[in-house]
Design a protein around this motif. Structure first.
Motif, PDB file in Angstrom:
ATOM      1  N   HIS A  13       0.829  -1.207   0.000  1.00 20.23           N
ATOM      2  CA  HIS A  13       0.000   0.000   0.000  1.00 20.23           C
ATOM      3  C   HIS A  13       0.863   1.256   0.000  1.00 20.23           C
ATOM      4  O   HIS A  13       0.559   2.233  -0.687  1.00 20.23           O
ATOM      5  N   ILE A  14       1.970   1.238   0.768  1.00 21.33           N
ATOM      6  CA  ILE A  14       2.854   2.409   0.766  1.00 21.33           C
ATOM      7  C   ILE A  14       3.452   2.608  -0.629  1.00 21.33           C
ATOM      8  O   ILE A  14       3.549   3.733  -1.134  1.00 21.33           O
ATOM      9  N   ALA A  15       3.834   1.483  -1.271  1.00 18.89           N
ATOM     10  CA  ALA A  15       4.417   1.585  -2.606  1.00 18.89           C
ATOM     11  C   ALA A  15       3.417   2.144  -3.596  1.00 18.89           C
ATOM     12  O   ALA A  15       3.773   2.957  -4.458  1.00 18.89           O
ATOM     13  N   ALA A  16       2.138   1.756  -3.464  1.00 20.32           N
ATOM     14  CA  ALA A  16       1.111   2.298  -4.361  1.00 20.32           C
ATOM     15  C   ALA A  16       0.965   3.798  -4.153  1.00 20.32           C
ATOM     16  O   ALA A  16       0.842   4.565  -5.115  1.00 20.32           O
ATOM     17  N   ALA A  17       1.019   4.222  -2.885  1.00 19.31           N
ATOM     18  CA  ALA A  17       0.915   5.658  -2.607  1.00 19.31           C
ATOM     19  C   ALA A  17       2.084   6.408  -3.231  1.00 19.31           C
ATOM     20  O   ALA A  17       1.918   7.484  -3.820  1.00 19.31           O
ATOM     21  N   VAL A  18       3.298   5.827  -3.133  1.00 20.64           N
ATOM     22  CA  VAL A  18       4.462   6.486  -3.727  1.00 20.64           C
ATOM     23  C   VAL A  18       4.323   6.553  -5.243  1.00 20.64           C
ATOM     24  O   VAL A  18       4.656   7.559  -5.875  1.00 20.64           O
ATOM     25  N   ALA A  19       3.793   5.470  -5.855  1.00 22.12           N
ATOM     26  CA  ALA A  19       3.633   5.460  -7.308  1.00 22.12           C
ATOM     27  C   ALA A  19       2.636   6.509  -7.750  1.00 22.12           C
ATOM     28  O   ALA A  19       2.746   7.043  -8.854  1.00 22.12           O
ATOM     29  N   LEU A  20       1.661   6.827  -6.903  1.00 17.79           N
ATOM     30  CA  LEU A  20       0.663   7.830  -7.279  1.00 17.79           C
ATOM     31  C   LEU A  20       1.161   9.251  -7.078  1.00 17.79           C
ATOM     32  O   LEU A  20       0.509  10.195  -7.490  1.00 17.79           O
ATOM     33  N   LEU A  21       2.345   9.416  -6.432  1.00 15.36           N
ATOM     34  CA  LEU A  21       2.846  10.769  -6.177  1.00 15.36           C
ATOM     35  C   LEU A  21       3.163  11.507  -7.463  1.00 15.36           C
ATOM     36  O   LEU A  21       3.211  12.738  -7.466  1.00 15.36           O
ATOM     37  N   ASN A  22       3.415  10.781  -8.577  1.00 14.57           N
ATOM     38  CA  ASN A  22       3.754  11.515  -9.795  1.00 14.57           C
ATOM     39  C   ASN A  22       2.552  12.270 -10.352  1.00 14.57           C
ATOM     40  O   ASN A  22       2.704  13.041 -11.275  1.00 14.57           O
ATOM     41  N   GLY A  23       1.380  12.055  -9.745  1.00 15.87           N
ATOM     42  CA  GLY A  23       0.229  12.864 -10.119  1.00 15.87           C
ATOM     43  C   GLY A  23       0.458  14.351  -9.879  1.00 15.87           C
ATOM     44  O   GLY A  23      -0.112  15.193 -10.588  1.00 15.87           O
ATOM     45  N   ILE A  24       1.315  14.692  -8.888  1.00 13.84           N
ATOM     46  CA  ILE A  24       1.589  16.106  -8.598  1.00 13.84           C
ATOM     47  C   ILE A  24       2.187  16.782  -9.829  1.00 13.84           C
ATOM     48  O   ILE A  24       1.669  17.770 -10.338  1.00 13.84           O
ATOM     49  N   LEU A  25       3.283  16.190 -10.332  1.00 15.61           N
ATOM     50  CA  LEU A  25       3.970  16.812 -11.467  1.00 15.61           C
ATOM     51  C   LEU A  25       3.107  16.768 -12.726  1.00 15.61           C
ATOM     52  O   LEU A  25       3.093  17.721 -13.507  1.00 15.61           O
ATOM     53  N   THR A  26       2.372  15.647 -12.910  1.00 17.08           N
ATOM     54  CA  THR A  26       1.490  15.555 -14.073  1.00 17.08           C
ATOM     55  C   THR A  26       0.464  16.674 -14.063  1.00 17.08           C
ATOM     56  O   THR A  26       0.202  17.315 -15.087  1.00 17.08           O
ATOM     57  N   THR A  27      -0.104  16.928 -12.883  1.00 16.37           N
ATOM     58  CA  THR A  27      -1.131  17.961 -12.785  1.00 16.37           C
ATOM     59  C   THR A  27      -0.546  19.339 -13.054  1.00 16.37           C
ATOM     60  O   THR A  27      -1.191  20.179 -13.701  1.00 16.37           O
ATOM     61  N   ILE A  28       0.691  19.572 -12.556  1.00 22.24           N
ATOM     62  CA  ILE A  28       1.325  20.869 -12.839  1.00 22.24           C
ATOM     63  C   ILE A  28       1.506  21.052 -14.347  1.00 22.24           C
ATOM     64  O   ILE A  28       1.213  22.115 -14.910  1.00 22.24           O
ATOM     65  N   GLY A  29       1.943  19.982 -15.030  1.00 24.40           N
ATOM     66  CA  GLY A  29       2.143  20.060 -16.473  1.00 24.40           C
ATOM     67  C   GLY A  29       0.844  20.314 -17.205  1.00 24.40           C
ATOM     68  O   GLY A  29       0.778  21.154 -18.114  1.00 24.40           O
ATOM     69  N   GLN A  30      -0.220  19.602 -16.784  1.00 19.51           N
ATOM     70  CA  GLN A  30      -1.511  19.813 -17.446  1.00 19.51           C
ATOM     71  C   GLN A  30      -2.032  21.219 -17.203  1.00 19.51           C
ATOM     72  O   GLN A  30      -2.622  21.840 -18.098  1.00 19.51           O
TER      73      GLN A  30
END
Lengths: 94, 228
Positions: A13-30
């Motif tokens: 579960h922690i690893a899944a949370a870390v994998a979802l962290l790239n949503g931050i940068l993706t959202t900034i780009g969008q």
């Protein structure tokens, strides 16, 4: 360590949370893509149609890395491809 | 919770074919689309110069897509317009299938988006070779030097994968969010906000993703066809 399975699941579960962290940068780009598109429409309102189409293409391109992270999180959480090796390793260690 | 339900197994010789929910829902969509197409074909004889009612709707859809095709597609691939329109309508129905009870959107199962993206991949290669010939092959695969051939092949093959994962991830994300909310707060979701939830995650995202898949395939094929 009492229960190896609980440990492995918690780590997954922690690893899944870390994998979802790239949503931050993706959202900034969008956000950058949408902001630039709005600027262009404000400068040239008659070119609204093509700009909107190209904005959606750019948004989809920027979204790719976020989607990859999401798919990896789903794989870690629900498919769990590596759970058996980890369990064997932990039980051997105990 | 997120597994695809299997309705039955058909054995043909040594091969087991699994009739999953994806296949059943795809059959439903195909039946609807084919019926609609047959109705349009029968009514086509009665179409007049002054459109009314049903003819208006059909002409509006065709004209909207025709404009899209003209503004985004190269003139070489105008004969592919029918394929892209079919792709768009199929994806539209497939993505919004989640609003009907008991149906899972078939695009939330990875093989379907990947199969559609593979057709786009082969269309890209076909139109590139047909309109560009050896020049296209050289420019795409042997671009700076022939030693870069493996890297270029990897780059070409990453296209259908990213295309299919984009559609799959978006639809599956919406499905998981809706399922989680229905499971965690059933009282709130069932009586207060189901309409808004399905409006955003099924209808809006579904239409948007069908549009994006079609327009990206169209752009890739058109770039390949315009390569000479």
């Amino acid at each position: 360590m009492q229960d190896p399975l609980a440990f492995v699941l918690a780590m997954a579960h922690i690893a899944a949370a870390v994998a979802l962290l790239n949503g931050i940068l993706t959202t900034i780009g969008q956000g950058n893509v949408a902001a630039k598109a709005i600027e262009s429409v404000a400068r040239q309102p008659e070119a609204r149609g093509p700009i909107t189409t190209n904005m959606f293409i750019g948004l989809a391109m920027a979204e790719t890395s976020g989607i990859y992270g999401f798919v990896i999180a789903i794989l870690i959480l629900f498919v769990r491809p590596l759970i058996n090796p980890f369990l064997q390793y932990l039980t051997a260690m105990i | 919770m997120f597994d695809v339900p299997i309705h039955g197994v058909v054995s043909i010789g040594p091969v087991d074919l699994w009739i999953t929910n994806t296949i059943v829902v795809t059959w439903v969509i195909m039946a609807v689309l084919i019926t609609f197409a047959i109705i349009v074909r029968i009514k086509l004889k009665k179409f007049t110069d002054k459109p009314t009612g049903f003819q208006n709707v059909v002409e509006m859809a065709i004209e909207a897509f025709d404009g899209l095709m003209k503004s985004n597609g190269h003139k070489n691939i105008s004969w592919l317009g029918g394929w892209f329109f079919t792709l768009f309508t199929f994806l539209l129905f497939a993505n919004i299938m989640g609003i009907f009870p008991g149906m899972r959107p078939p695009t939330a199962d990875w093989p379907l988006p990947f199969a559609l993206a593979l057709t786009s991949f082969f269309l890209i290669q076909f139109s590139g070779i047909r309109y560009g010939g050896w020049k296209y092959f050289k420019g795409t695969y042997l671009s700076p030097h022939w030693a870069f051939f493996p890297i270029n092949v990897l780059g070409e093959f990453s296209r259908p994968i990213s295309l299919s994962f984009r559609l799959f991830g978006n639809i599956l994300g919406g499905l998981i969010l809706i399922t989680l909310l229905y499971t965690l707060v059933p009282a709130v979701v069932s009586y207060v906000v189901p309409v808004a939830l399905h409006l955003v995650f099924d209808l809006a995202f579904g239409v948007l993703q069908a549009f994006i898949f079609t327009i990206l395939s169209l752009t890739f094929v058109s770039l390949a066809a315009a390569d000479n």
